[in-house]
Design a protein around this motif. Structure first.
Motif, short mmCIF file in Angstrom:
data_model
loop_
_atom_site.label_atom_id
_atom_site.label_comp_id
_atom_site.label_asym_id
_atom_site.label_seq_id
_atom_site.Cartn_x
_atom_site.Cartn_y
_atom_site.Cartn_z
N ALA A 66 -14.57 12.50 -13.14
CA ALA A 66 -13.59 12.63 -14.22
C ALA A 66 -12.49 11.57 -14.12
O ALA A 66 -11.59 11.55 -14.95
N GLY A 67 -12.56 10.69 -13.11
CA GLY A 67 -11.57 9.64 -12.96
C GLY A 67 -10.25 10.09 -12.37
O GLY A 67 -9.23 9.40 -12.51
N LEU A 68 -10.25 11.24 -11.68
CA LEU A 68 -9.01 11.77 -11.12
C LEU A 68 -8.75 11.31 -9.68
O LEU A 68 -7.67 11.56 -9.14
N VAL A 69 -9.74 10.66 -9.06
CA VAL A 69 -9.58 10.15 -7.70
C VAL A 69 -9.46 8.63 -7.77
O VAL A 69 -10.39 7.95 -8.19
N ASP A 70 -8.30 8.10 -7.41
CA ASP A 70 -8.07 6.66 -7.44
C ASP A 70 -7.40 6.22 -6.14
O ASP A 70 -7.14 7.03 -5.25
N LEU A 71 -7.11 4.93 -6.04
CA LEU A 71 -6.53 4.39 -4.80
C LEU A 71 -5.17 4.99 -4.47
O LEU A 71 -4.93 5.37 -3.31
N PRO A 72 -4.25 5.13 -5.44
CA PRO A 72 -2.96 5.77 -5.09
C PRO A 72 -3.12 7.18 -4.54
O PRO A 72 -2.42 7.57 -3.61
N LEU A 73 -4.06 7.94 -5.10
CA LEU A 73 -4.27 9.31 -4.61
C LEU A 73 -4.84 9.30 -3.19
O LEU A 73 -4.42 10.08 -2.34
N LEU A 111 0.84 -1.21 0.00
CA LEU A 111 0.00 0.00 0.00
C LEU A 111 0.87 1.25 0.00
O LEU A 111 0.56 2.24 -0.67
N SER A 112 1.97 1.24 0.77
CA SER A 112 2.88 2.39 0.81
C SER A 112 3.51 2.61 -0.55
O SER A 112 3.63 3.74 -1.02
N ASN A 113 3.92 1.53 -1.20
CA ASN A 113 4.51 1.65 -2.54
C ASN A 113 3.49 2.19 -3.53
O ASN A 113 3.83 2.97 -4.43
N LEU A 114 2.24 1.77 -3.38
CA LEU A 114 1.18 2.25 -4.26
C LEU A 114 0.96 3.74 -4.07
O LEU A 114 0.77 4.50 -5.03
N ALA A 115 1.02 4.18 -2.81
CA ALA A 115 0.84 5.61 -2.52
C ALA A 115 1.96 6.43 -3.14
O ALA A 115 1.74 7.55 -3.62
N PRO A 171 -7.21 17.36 -7.14
CA PRO A 171 -7.98 16.39 -6.33
C PRO A 171 -7.35 16.10 -4.98
O PRO A 171 -8.07 15.89 -4.00
N LEU A 172 -6.01 16.11 -4.88
CA LEU A 172 -5.36 15.89 -3.59
C LEU A 172 -5.71 17.00 -2.60
O LEU A 172 -6.11 16.73 -1.46
N LEU A 173 -5.59 18.26 -3.03
CA LEU A 173 -5.92 19.38 -2.16
C LEU A 173 -7.41 19.39 -1.83
O LEU A 173 -7.80 19.78 -0.72
N ALA A 174 -8.25 18.96 -2.77
CA ALA A 174 -9.68 18.92 -2.50
C ALA A 174 -9.99 17.92 -1.38
O ALA A 174 -10.79 18.20 -0.48
N LEU A 175 -9.34 16.76 -1.42
CA LEU A 175 -9.55 15.76 -0.37
C LEU A 175 -9.11 16.29 0.99
O LEU A 175 -9.84 16.16 1.99
N LEU A 176 -7.93 16.88 1.05
CA LEU A 176 -7.40 17.38 2.32
C LEU A 176 -8.19 18.60 2.80
O LEU A 176 -8.47 18.74 4.00
N ASP A 177 -8.55 19.50 1.88
CA ASP A 177 -9.32 20.69 2.26
C ASP A 177 -10.68 20.30 2.84
O ASP A 177 -11.13 20.89 3.84
N ALA A 178 -11.34 19.33 2.20
CA ALA A 178 -12.66 18.93 2.66
C ALA A 178 -12.59 18.37 4.08
O ALA A 178 -13.41 18.72 4.94
N LEU A 179 -11.58 17.54 4.34
CA LEU A 179 -11.44 16.95 5.67
C LEU A 179 -11.15 18.02 6.71
O LEU A 179 -11.75 18.05 7.79
N SER A 180 -10.24 18.93 6.39
CA SER A 180 -9.88 19.99 7.34
C SER A 180 -11.06 20.91 7.61
O SER A 180 -11.37 21.25 8.77
N ALA A 181 -11.75 21.33 6.54
CA ALA A 181 -12.87 22.26 6.71
C ALA A 181 -14.04 21.62 7.44
O ALA A 181 -14.68 22.25 8.29
N LEU A 182 -14.34 20.35 7.13
CA LEU A 182 -15.43 19.67 7.81
C LEU A 182 -15.14 19.52 9.30
O LEU A 182 -16.03 19.70 10.15
N GLN A 183 -13.90 19.17 9.62
CA GLN A 183 -13.50 19.02 11.02
C GLN A 183 -13.66 20.34 11.78
O GLN A 183 -14.23 20.38 12.88
N ARG A 184 -13.19 21.42 11.19
CA ARG A 184 -13.28 22.72 11.84
C ARG A 184 -14.72 23.19 11.95
O ARG A 184 -15.14 23.74 12.96
#
Length: 257
Positions: A200-207, A7-11, A61-74
């Motif tokens: 759009a297929g931009l969110v996958d397991l490695p991301l 999993l780490s190698n995939l990331a 998409p990476l920033l969108a994932l992290l932003d959503a988590l941070s904003a929802l938590q706050r």
């Protein structure tokens, strides 16, 4: 079942080498320190340096994932401070603005639209830093901010600084109310962006695994932002916010060029 090592190698598919992952982590700590303070700014701070260490199509998409988590938590932690009246006006007009932004993206030359919108935001920030004689700060309707922020988001992927300007005008020095409401607005906007990226297929397991590896940058950035916040008075906070508006406007103009 895949092993932890696999999993780490995939990331790490997102990066060419582990040191690039460390560089991305450092950039995100700084970006989320400012996100903690202002409720926006991760894309502004992180996009360009991240482009040096990871593929550009993975950044949004990476920033969108992290932003959503941070904003929802706050937003959840500070839900009692949320300005529901502002949300009721911002969210529908933001959704309409995003639709208009996508349409304008197809109709107008990028350089023209970026120049006009970026120039407006830059002048707004400059006015906040040094008000012009005889000209008071603009206090337009919240719906207008929602439309403009939505258009910016639809055309350029970022309207957070417009919502921040709106909420700062509504709440003045009440930072708790400002941040709680901004967090909810950003989380809803970002969740919509994640949905579009997934379609759009931009969110996958490695991301997703890469986002998991970079997740500790969020609390570290929040701790740094909290440390900075304790050293900023109301005027210092306003200068920081308006300074970022100026930088955002310039960045939009440069993006168009």
């Amino acid at each position: 079942m895949p092993s932890l090592e696999s999993l780490s190698n995939l990331a790490l598919v997102t990066f060419d080498a582990p040191e690039r992952l460390l560089a991305a982590f450092g950039v995100l700590v700084l970006a989320y320190a400012f996100f903690h303070l202002l409720g926006f700014g991760t894309g502004l701070i992180a996009s360009t340096p991240l482009a040096w260490v990871m593929p550009v199509p993975r950044i949004i998409p990476l920033l969108a994932l992290l932003d959503a988590l941070s904003a929802l938590q706050r937003g959840w932690r500070a839900r009692k401070d949320v300005d529901k009246s502002a949300l009721g006006q911002l969210i529908p007009s933001m959704a309409l603005g995003q639709a208009l932004g996508v349409g304008l993206l197809k109709l107008l030359p990028l350089s023209l639209s970026a120049g006009l919108l970026g120039g407006f935001v830059m002048l707004y920030g400059l006015h906040g830093l040094r008000p012009l004689p005889g000209l008071g700060a603009w206090r337009g309707p919240t719906v207008a901010y929602g439309l403009l922020g939505g258009i910016m988001g639809g055309m350029f992927g970022s309207g957070g600084f417009v919502y921040a300007a709106c909420l700062k005008a509504r709440h003045g020095d009440d930072r708790a109310r400002f941040r709680a409401t901004q967090a909810v607005v950003i989380s809803l906007s970002t969740l919509w962006r994640i949905a579009l990226c997934a379609l759009a297929g931009l969110v996958d397991l490695p991301l997703l695994l890469t986002a998991l590896l970079l997740l500790p940058a969020l609390p570290l950035g929040a701790a740094l932002g909290n440390w900075l916040d304790k050293r900023l008075d109301a005027k210092g906070f306003a200068r920081l916010l308006n300074g970022f508006l100026v930088i955002s406007g310039v960045a939009l103009v440069l993006r168009g060029l």
